[in-house]
Write a protein that holds these residues in place. Structure first.
Motif, PDB file in Angstrom:
ATOM      1  N   GLU A  23       0.821  -1.223   0.000  1.00  0.00           N
ATOM      2  CA  GLU A  23       0.000   0.000   0.000  1.00  0.00           C
ATOM      3  C   GLU A  23       0.851   1.267   0.000  1.00  0.00           C
ATOM      4  O   GLU A  23       0.401   2.321  -0.455  1.00  0.00           O
ATOM      5  CB  GLU A  23      -0.940   0.009   1.214  1.00  0.00           C
ATOM      6  CG  GLU A  23      -2.004  -1.066   1.180  1.00  0.00           C
ATOM      7  CD  GLU A  23      -1.496  -2.464   1.603  1.00  0.00           C
ATOM      8  OE1 GLU A  23      -2.236  -3.430   1.373  1.00  0.00           O
ATOM      9  OE2 GLU A  23      -0.370  -2.578   2.137  1.00  0.00           O
ATOM     10  N   VAL A  24       2.081   1.199   0.501  1.00  0.00           N
ATOM     11  CA  VAL A  24       2.995   2.350   0.489  1.00  0.00           C
ATOM     12  C   VAL A  24       3.703   2.454  -0.862  1.00  0.00           C
ATOM     13  O   VAL A  24       3.916   3.544  -1.385  1.00  0.00           O
ATOM     14  CB  VAL A  24       4.029   2.228   1.642  1.00  0.00           C
ATOM     15  CG1 VAL A  24       5.143   3.256   1.496  1.00  0.00           C
ATOM     16  CG2 VAL A  24       3.328   2.372   2.986  1.00  0.00           C
ATOM     17  N   PRO A  45      -4.936  -2.829  -7.458  1.00  0.00           N
ATOM     18  CA  PRO A  45      -4.376  -2.278  -6.221  1.00  0.00           C
ATOM     19  C   PRO A  45      -4.378  -3.288  -5.086  1.00  0.00           C
ATOM     20  O   PRO A  45      -5.373  -3.995  -4.935  1.00  0.00           O
ATOM     21  CB  PRO A  45      -5.304  -1.106  -5.911  1.00  0.00           C
ATOM     22  CG  PRO A  45      -5.980  -0.784  -7.216  1.00  0.00           C
ATOM     23  CD  PRO A  45      -6.074  -2.077  -7.948  1.00  0.00           C
ATOM     24  N   PRO A  46      -3.360  -3.356  -4.301  1.00  0.00           N
ATOM     25  CA  PRO A  46      -2.057  -2.713  -4.431  1.00  0.00           C
ATOM     26  C   PRO A  46      -0.994  -3.691  -4.952  1.00  0.00           C
ATOM     27  O   PRO A  46       0.140  -3.681  -4.504  1.00  0.00           O
ATOM     28  CB  PRO A  46      -1.750  -2.319  -2.993  1.00  0.00           C
ATOM     29  CG  PRO A  46      -2.293  -3.469  -2.186  1.00  0.00           C
ATOM     30  CD  PRO A  46      -3.512  -3.951  -2.962  1.00  0.00           C
ATOM     31  N   ARG A  47      -1.343  -4.524  -5.920  1.00  0.00           N
ATOM     32  CA  ARG A  47      -0.447  -5.604  -6.326  1.00  0.00           C
ATOM     33  C   ARG A  47       0.128  -5.515  -7.727  1.00  0.00           C
ATOM     34  O   ARG A  47       1.144  -6.131  -8.008  1.00  0.00           O
ATOM     35  CB  ARG A  47      -1.166  -6.955  -6.208  1.00  0.00           C
ATOM     36  CG  ARG A  47      -1.683  -7.269  -4.834  1.00  0.00           C
ATOM     37  CD  ARG A  47      -0.597  -7.878  -3.989  1.00  0.00           C
ATOM     38  NE  ARG A  47      -0.981  -8.058  -2.613  1.00  0.00           N
ATOM     39  CZ  ARG A  47      -1.407  -9.190  -2.086  1.00  0.00           C
ATOM     40  NH1 ARG A  47      -1.509 -10.250  -2.823  1.00  0.00           N
ATOM     41  NH2 ARG A  47      -1.731  -9.222  -0.817  1.00  0.00           N
ATOM     42  N   ASN A  88       1.686   3.777  -9.513  1.00  0.00           N
ATOM     43  CA  ASN A  88       0.362   3.968 -10.088  1.00  0.00           C
ATOM     44  C   ASN A  88       0.042   5.421 -10.454  1.00  0.00           C
ATOM     45  O   ASN A  88      -0.918   5.677 -11.158  1.00  0.00           O
ATOM     46  CB  ASN A  88      -0.686   3.430  -9.108  1.00  0.00           C
ATOM     47  CG  ASN A  88      -2.016   3.180  -9.755  1.00  0.00           C
ATOM     48  OD1 ASN A  88      -2.106   2.549 -10.792  1.00  0.00           O
ATOM     49  ND2 ASN A  88      -3.067   3.668  -9.119  1.00  0.00           N
ATOM     50  N   THR A 112       8.057  -6.306   0.846  1.00  0.00           N
ATOM     51  CA  THR A 112       7.327  -6.533  -0.400  1.00  0.00           C
ATOM     52  C   THR A 112       8.347  -6.791  -1.488  1.00  0.00           C
ATOM     53  O   THR A 112       9.309  -6.022  -1.653  1.00  0.00           O
ATOM     54  CB  THR A 112       6.467  -5.299  -0.772  1.00  0.00           C
ATOM     55  OG1 THR A 112       5.550  -5.044   0.302  1.00  0.00           O
ATOM     56  CG2 THR A 112       5.705  -5.519  -2.063  1.00  0.00           C
ATOM     57  N   PHE A 153       2.722   1.001  -3.901  1.00  0.00           N
ATOM     58  CA  PHE A 153       1.820   1.067  -5.051  1.00  0.00           C
ATOM     59  C   PHE A 153       1.620   2.487  -5.608  1.00  0.00           C
ATOM     60  O   PHE A 153       1.716   2.688  -6.818  1.00  0.00           O
ATOM     61  CB  PHE A 153       0.482   0.413  -4.698  1.00  0.00           C
ATOM     62  CG  PHE A 153      -0.462   0.294  -5.847  1.00  0.00           C
ATOM     63  CD1 PHE A 153      -0.306  -0.710  -6.793  1.00  0.00           C
ATOM     64  CD2 PHE A 153      -1.518   1.183  -5.994  1.00  0.00           C
ATOM     65  CE1 PHE A 153      -1.177  -0.828  -7.858  1.00  0.00           C
ATOM     66  CE2 PHE A 153      -2.398   1.074  -7.048  1.00  0.00           C
ATOM     67  CZ  PHE A 153      -2.226   0.062  -7.988  1.00  0.00           C
ATOM     68  N   PRO A 154       1.353   3.494  -4.772  1.00  0.00           N
ATOM     69  CA  PRO A 154       1.157   4.847  -5.315  1.00  0.00           C
ATOM     70  C   PRO A 154       2.398   5.412  -6.021  1.00  0.00           C
ATOM     71  O   PRO A 154       2.266   6.274  -6.889  1.00  0.00           O
ATOM     72  CB  PRO A 154       0.823   5.693  -4.082  1.00  0.00           C
ATOM     73  CG  PRO A 154       0.364   4.726  -3.054  1.00  0.00           C
ATOM     74  CD  PRO A 154       1.105   3.454  -3.329  1.00  0.00           C
TER      75      PRO A 154
END
Length: 178
Positions: A43-44, A103-105, A50, A134, A46-47
Motif C-alpha cells: 500500500e505504500v 491495487p495494491p499488487r 500507479n 514486499t 503502489f502509489p
C-alpha cells in the motif's frame, strides 16, 4: 582496381545477408526484469508506480535530461493515466499509459517509444508481500522485429535495461522506506 572493388562489394553483400539470416533465427520477443525486496507494505509502494507524478522520486529516467518536457493526461492515477515525454538523445520521446491495475499488487503499462527508435512494449510492476517486506518486480516485454534482432546481436538489452531497472528499484526502496 575495379575487380577488387567488385570483390569487396560481393563480400559485404554476403556478410550482410549472413547477419540478417542469423538475426532472423533469434527470438521474436524479449523480456527484461529485475526484482527488489522493499521493507514497506504494498500500500505504500503502489502509489509510487500507479501515479506518474510520483515517478520523479524513483525512476532512473527522470534525471537524464533536465530539460525534458513531460505531459500528463487522462486519469490522475491508475487505468487511463498517461505520461508523455520529449527529451534529448538520452531519453528520446514516447508515451506510457496505465492499462490495468490491481491495487495494491499490479500495474500494467503500455509503453510506446518514438525516438530514438520506435518500439511498442508492455511494462509491468508486481508487488508481492512477504512478511514485513514486499518483493517488487519491474519487467518489460515486447516484440522484436528484424531490425531489433540485428541490434540485439551487438547490444545486450537485458544488461542495458536491467541495470536501469535495478537502479530504479533501489531508488524506489529508498523512497518507500522513508
Amino acid at each position: 582496381m575495379l575487380k577488387i572493388a567488385g570483390i569487396v562489394v560481393v563480400v559485404l553483400i554476403v556478410a550482410a545477408v549472413a547477419v540478417v539470416a542469423y538475426a532472423s533465427t533469434r527470438p521474436d520477443s524479449f523480456r527484461v526484469q529485475r526484482s527488489a525486496s522493499i521493507k514497506a507494505p504494498p500500500e505504500v509502494i503502489f502509489p509510487l508506480v500507479n501515479d506518474y507524478r510520483n515517478w520523479p522520486q524513483w525512476s532512473p529516467y527522470e534525471n537524464r535530461d533536465p530539460e525534458m518536457k513531460r505531459t500528463y493526461s487522462g486519469a490522475t492515477a491508475g487505468n487511463g493515466a498517461k505520461y508523455a515525454w520529449e527529451g534529448n538523445r538520452n531519453v528520446g520521446s514516447g508515451e506510457m499509459e496505465i492499462i490495468d491495475t490491481a491495487p495494491p499488487r499490479k500495474v500494467l503499462i503500455k509503453l510506446d517509444f518514438m525516438r530514438p527508435f520506435e518500439a511498442h512494449n508492455v511494462a509491468e510492476f508486481t508487488l508481492e508481500p512477504q512478511g514485513d517486506t514486499t518483493n517488487v518486480t519491474w519487467a518489460m516485454h515486447g516484440p522484436v522485429p528484424l531490425f531489433g534482432k540485428v541490434m540485439h546481436m551487438v547490444m545486450d538489452i537485458d544488461k542495458m535495461v536491467g541495470t536501469d531497472f535495478a537502479a530504479g528499484l533501489a531508488n524506489m526502496k529508498t523512497a518507500a522506506e522513508k
